[in-house]
Design a protein around this motif. Structure first.
Motif: not given
Length: 161
Positions: A140-141, A144, A147-148
């Motif tokens: 998940e990290k 994220d 995506s950033e």
């Protein structure tokens, strides 16, 4: 005579507080008289700090010969006075108290409540309570962060990756 030779005017010329240069620009002469030197200001501040130190710690920073000494070998030792601050133990205790308060605020019960960390069921079996706070997985990290990075790429270059 030497001054007039070098600068083109007489030292005794008084009342002439302006002049014109070769371009015809008006130059007004002025003399600044310092009120107090930087040295005097620093000395005043030092005196004030010394007075505040004496007031707070009840001893002078200007102890006569007290700030250094020599041992039997003649080595100069400079004495050091440290002002006690909060100990590590006290800091840790304050942090623990703060964390307990935050835990109670979030979960509604104190971690120090007696008898709250275990219980017995109807058969008499001991059950130890524990609270597991879910964390985000590495997957998940990473998603994220990806995506950033994609958003930053799109912002800078205007296209999709």
């Amino acid at each position: 005579a030497l001054y007039k030779q070098k600068y083109g005017e007489c030292v005794d010329d008084e009342g002439k507080d302006f002049d014109y240069d070769e371009d015809g620009t008006l130059w007004i002469k002025s003399v600044t008289v310092p009120t107090r030197s930087s040295q005097e200001k620093l000395e005043d501040q030092l005196t004030e700090v010394k007075a505040l130190y004496k007031q707070k710690y009840d001893e002078s920073v200007d102890g006569e010969g007290e700030d250094f000494g020599y041992d039997e070998d003649g080595t100069l030792w400079i004495k050091n006075a440290t002002v006690p601050t909060q100990s590590n133990q006290e800091k840790l205790e304050e942090q623990l108290t703060e964390m307990k308060g935050l835990s109670k605020q979030k979960y509604g019960e104190s971690v120090d409540d007696a008898g709250k960390d275990f219980d017995y069921d109807e058969d008499g079996t001991l059950w130890i309570k524990s609270v597991t706070v879910p964390t985000r997985s590495s997957q998940e990290k990473l998603e994220d962060r990806l995506s950033e990075v994609k958003a930053l790429y799109k912002q800078k270059y205007g296209g999709e990756t």
